[in-house]
Design a protein around this motif. Structure first.
Motif: not given
Length: 583
Positions: A60-61, A63-65, A67-68
């Motif tokens: 999850a982290l 994927l978040l990284g 995206g950001v």
């Protein structure tokens, strides 16, 4: 500078900025292309049962990284490209306006105002959008496509399967070759039609008073409607081509996805690839549709902007009919002006506008020029101003051919006041001080007093700070002429040319202005063109033109003693004046 060179030179001058933007977009898309790979690994771990809560959080982290990072990098890259595009737009519009200022009157006589405005608005905007969106979308599409292919190979997807899935993409070049030139040609027609519409609108707005007084609003609407209909039909054809182009590319992308499902699904069922690899493959094929659409957009955009760039290129290639010689001289002091056997034809005209003109203007003298409409009076001063180029060896300042003088030094020593008295949409003060924006208020007021307009201006609530409407519509015809005359008088030029510039002024005011001219310009040359005998009778010499020839010359008294055109015109005007007095 040519239009294509204009674009090339700008991009070359800003290579560091574009390289930074491209680098940011490249890194952003490489980061984005890792997304399906991560999801594929997550799917494999989920299927094999090795996922834990910690690994779920890890994914999850990650994927978040992704995206950001993508959002920040792509956002800054796109901002950089758009900023450079806006700067290009600003600089090109400045250069186009500078180009306009170098072109001769003959060029403007062939072009409508609306068409010229379309170069600065529609065409420049189209080119700017192509280099802004083109850089962003091309980089985005190419990098994302390549990154997706590389990531698929890293994700253990067989190369043969990748090639099968992306095989529909080979049809894209064929579509481009087939439809692209038609899009470009139609885009050129659209830009020309937009120029025609702008020209029609400008003409209708400028002549709205005539339209209303004649009650022809419906006719004006129909004329404008015809222009709009022409644009609509041209644009609809372009829209059909563009729609076909835009629809074909996503269709090819959809075929790639179908092949991924069919072939990839079969390979998964047979155990040749893992479920995670299949998920990655389908996601990559879905992502590829986006770059394919962007490629279509870029190609379509380039075809349209190519038409605009071609129009700008044609304009930048225009050469002025009148320009300085390589060794042009400076006009330093008042010189005798001589016309020697001057014969002049306007471009494209077979009949000479002036024929065998021989005339000498001594410094400090006043010369009057009279004649019927079309006799060549204004043509004579246009050659003196080098609005049109006189034949070499026919017009001299002292011993120097006028064509050997620099335009700047020549025109800086001449002041021309035309009949129409064009005024700009700014304050009265700025209009009068047009040749010297830093002129003190005292100088502006003196010019207004000599032109007999000072009292009228003083009665306005804001005085000299009164802002005029377009073309000076705030003022009456006579006030516009006198304001224009004040502008000419404020220039303090060696030679003042009044081209029927008191035609809308009453006889009493005209007499006052002429008295001021006689008093203030005793040591300077003044040329007065007029239909009225009263405006020229004080001149040191009066020249009568007829059908481009000088038919009479002399002082007022000398010409009256001779039977001829001048004496006849004088009698007619005297009779008309007496008739007005009786009424």
């Amino acid at each position: 500078m040519k239009g294509k060179e204009l674009l090339k030179d700008y991009v070359t001058a800003h290579i560091p900025g574009y390289l930074l933007a491209v680098l940011l977009i490249v890194v952003a898309n490489v980061v984005q292309s890792a997304l399906p790979l991560v999801l594929g690994r997550f799917t494999d771990d989920l299927q094999t049962g090795v996922l834990s809560y910690d690994s779920v959080l890890h994914f999850a982290l990650l994927l978040l990284g992704i995206g950001v990072s993508y959002g920040v990098l792509f956002g800054f890259g796109q901002y950089q490209v758009m900023r450079l595009g806006r700067r290009f737009e600003f600089e090109v519009r400045q250069k186009l306006f500078g180009k306009f200022s170098t072109l001769s009157e003959h060029f403007f006589s062939k072009q409508g105002t609306g068409k010229l405005l379309s170069y600065v608005t529609n065409d420049v905007q189209s080119v700017r959008e192509s280099i802004s969106n083109g850089v962003t979308q091309t980089t985005n599409a190419v990098v994302l496509l390549l990154s997706c292919i590389v990531m698929m190979m890293i994700g253990d997807i067989p190369l043969s399967l990748i090639l099968i899935c992306i095989s529909p993409l080979v049809f894209i070049p064929l579509i481009v070759v087939r439809i692209g030139p038609q899009v470009r040609e139609r885009s050129m027609h659209v830009q020309e039609s937009l120029a025609g519409m702008t020209e029609s609108a400008e003409e209708q707005f400028g002549g709205i008073r005539v339209t209303k007084t004649f009650g022809t609003e419906k006719i004006a609407e129909n004329r404008f409607g015809e222009k709009v209909d022409r644009i609509r039909s041209t644009q609809l054809f372009l829209v059909r081509l563009s729609s076909l182009f835009q629809a074909a590319i996503p269709f090819l992308g959809a075929l790639s996805l179908v092949l991924a499902l069919l072939v990839g699904g079969t390979q998964t069922l047979s155990g040749n690839i893992t479920l995670g690899s299949f998920v990655s493959l389908t996601l990559y094929m879905r992502i590829i549709v986006g770059p394919l659409q962007q490629i279509g957009n870029v190609i379509n955009m380039m075809q349209r902007s190519g038409a605009s760039l071609e129009r700008v290129n044609r304009l930048m290639n225009e050469e002025p009919d009148v320009q300085d010689e390589a060794d042009a001289r400076t006009l330093d002091r008042p010189e005798e002006i001589r016309f020697e056997h001057l014969t002049f034809n306007y471009p494209g005209s077979r009949e000479p506008a002036l024929k065998d003109i021989n005339l000498t203007l001594s410094p400090g003298k006043t010369i009057g020029i009279v004649g019927r409409t079309g006799s060549g009076k204004t043509t004579l001063v246009k050659l003196l101003l080098r609005i049109y180029e006189p034949p070499r060896g026919s017009l001299f300042f002292g011993a120097t051919d006028i064509r050997d003088l620099s335009l700047e030094s020549l025109r800086s020593r001449l002041a021309y006041v035309p009949q129409d008295g064009f005024l700009f949409s700014t304050t009265i003060r700025d209009n009068i001080a047009f040749s010297d924006r830093e002129a003190p208020m005292e100088k502006v007021e003196t010019g207004a007093k000599r032109a007999m307009i000072y009292d009228n201006i003083s009665r306005f609530p804001e005085g000299f700070d009164t802002r005029l409407g377009e073309r000076g519509v705030t003022l009456s015809g006579g006030q516009r002429q006198r304001t224009s005359l004040a502008r000419g008088l404020t220039k303090k030029a060696q030679v003042l040319i009044l081209d029927d510039s008191m035609s809308a002024v009453d006889s009493v005011t005209e007499t006052g202005i002429l008295d001021n001219l006689v008093r203030e310009r005793r040591s300077k040359t003044t040329i007065i063109i007029s239909h009225r005998i009263s405006a020229v009778k004080h001149a040191d010499e009066i020249v009568v033109l007829s059908e481009g020839r000088i038919v009479q010359s002399g002082t007022h008294e000398e010409l009256l003693r001779r039977e001829g055109a001048y004496a006849m015109l004088h009698r007619l005007q005297e009779e008309g004046l007496h008739h007005d007095e009786l009424e």
